[in-house]
Design an enzyme around this catalytic site. Structure first.
Site, mmCIF file in Angstrom:
data_model
loop_
_atom_site.group_PDB
_atom_site.id
_atom_site.type_symbol
_atom_site.label_atom_id
_atom_site.label_comp_id
_atom_site.label_asym_id
_atom_site.label_seq_id
_atom_site.Cartn_x
_atom_site.Cartn_y
_atom_site.Cartn_z
ATOM 1 N N TYR A 1 -42.264 8.883 -29.726
ATOM 2 C CA TYR A 1 -41.912 10.032 -30.492
ATOM 3 C C TYR A 1 -41.673 11.142 -29.560
ATOM 4 C CZ TYR A 1 -42.692 13.476 -34.126
ATOM 5 O OH TYR A 1 -42.515 14.722 -34.904
ATOM 6 N N SER B 1 -40.504 19.201 -32.269
ATOM 7 C CA SER B 1 -42.091 19.276 -32.521
ATOM 8 C C SER B 1 -42.617 19.817 -31.180
ATOM 9 C CB SER B 1 -42.121 17.982 -32.637
ATOM 10 O OG SER B 1 -43.798 17.845 -32.620
ATOM 11 N N LYS C 1 -38.216 13.442 -29.270
ATOM 12 C CA LYS C 1 -38.263 14.842 -29.779
ATOM 13 C C LYS C 1 -37.941 15.675 -28.514
ATOM 14 C CE LYS C 1 -39.129 14.945 -34.275
ATOM 15 N NZ LYS C 1 -38.121 15.287 -35.071
#
Length: 253
Positions: A157, A144, A161
């Site tokens: 998160y 991402s 990533k």
């Protein structure tokens, strides 16, 4: 068409969103596909049936990436369905919207297990099978833009990533002697099941979020599919450790 004829792929999280877009593109290019879904069996069956319409073998299993035995179950299921698999797409992911000061250890562990630990050991098991067979292969990690850009209430998160992106580089370096390539796709703002409350329930807000993207709109799952087909195919045979931003130009901002 037919760029992946004869190949066999695993796509985790393949029943919805980006995973389904990639699985569909693979099948359209002649690739057999084994994919996972967390719990939505109706969506998984629909995806399987759609893939089979392209004349390829397709099957799935319900799998929680947080389960301790998830990796061996995945590898055994894929091998039973397709034989030796030569493409692995690590797409399954989860997220929490907790602010940094509110993120609990359990939330952190869940995100890191699904988004980083599972792809790490899935890649390891996948590569070990290819090495034992003396066969080349391709791993595609779906990371991402959040791996390099801070946004609010997404610290866990983002860490996962960022780790996934570095996994691609580390694994690419060590697996290159065996002909196993590892690359990353980093999507920008893309409509997926996890953010459906935005694009489905408040389309005006969704378009507002996308208007500053240089190409003028948020992404759709099919926008990622071409990059994945390229990385799975012989066209990218001299590419490993790379990170492709598919983001409508956000990376340039």
């Amino acid at each position: 068409m037919g760029r992946l004829t004869g190949q066999r792929a695993i796509v985790t999280g393949g029943a919805n969103g980006i995973g389904r877009g990639i699985a569909t593109a693979f099948a359209r290019e002649g690739c057999d596909v084994f994919f996972t879904a967390l719990s939505d069996e109706a969506a998984a069956r629909a995806t399987r049936d759609e893939l089979r319409e392209h004349g390829v073998r397709a099957d799935y299993m319900l799998l929680d990436a947080a389960d301790p035995d998830a990796v061996p179950r995945l590898m055994d299921g894929a091998t039973q369905a397709l034989g030796l698999v030569d493409v692995l797409v690590n797409n399954a992911a989860t997220a929490t919207r907790s602010a940094f000061l509110d993120l609990t250890p359990d939330e952190y562990d869940q995100v890191m297990t699904v988004n980083l630990r599972f792809p790490f050991f899935a890649t390891q098991a996948f590569a070990a099978r290819l090495r034992a067979a003396g066969a080349p292969g391709s791993v595609i990690n779906i990371s991402s833009l959040s791996a390099t850009r801070a946004i609010s209430a997404m610290a866990g998160y983002q860490c996962s990533k960022a780790g996934l992106s570095m996994l691609s580089r580390g694994a690419a370096y060590e697996l290159a002697p065996f002909g196993i390539r590892v690359n990353t796709i980093s999507p920008g703002l893309t409509a997926t099941k996890s953010n459906s409350s935005q694009w489905r329930d408040d389309p005006e807000l969704w378009q507002e979020r996308g208007k500053d993207i240089p190409l003028g709109r948020p992404g759709r799952p099919e926008d990622l599919a071409g990059a994945a087909v390229f990385l799975a195919s012989a066209e990218s045979s001299w590419m490993t450790g790379g990170d492709m931003a598919v983001d409508g130009g956000e990376v340039a901002m």
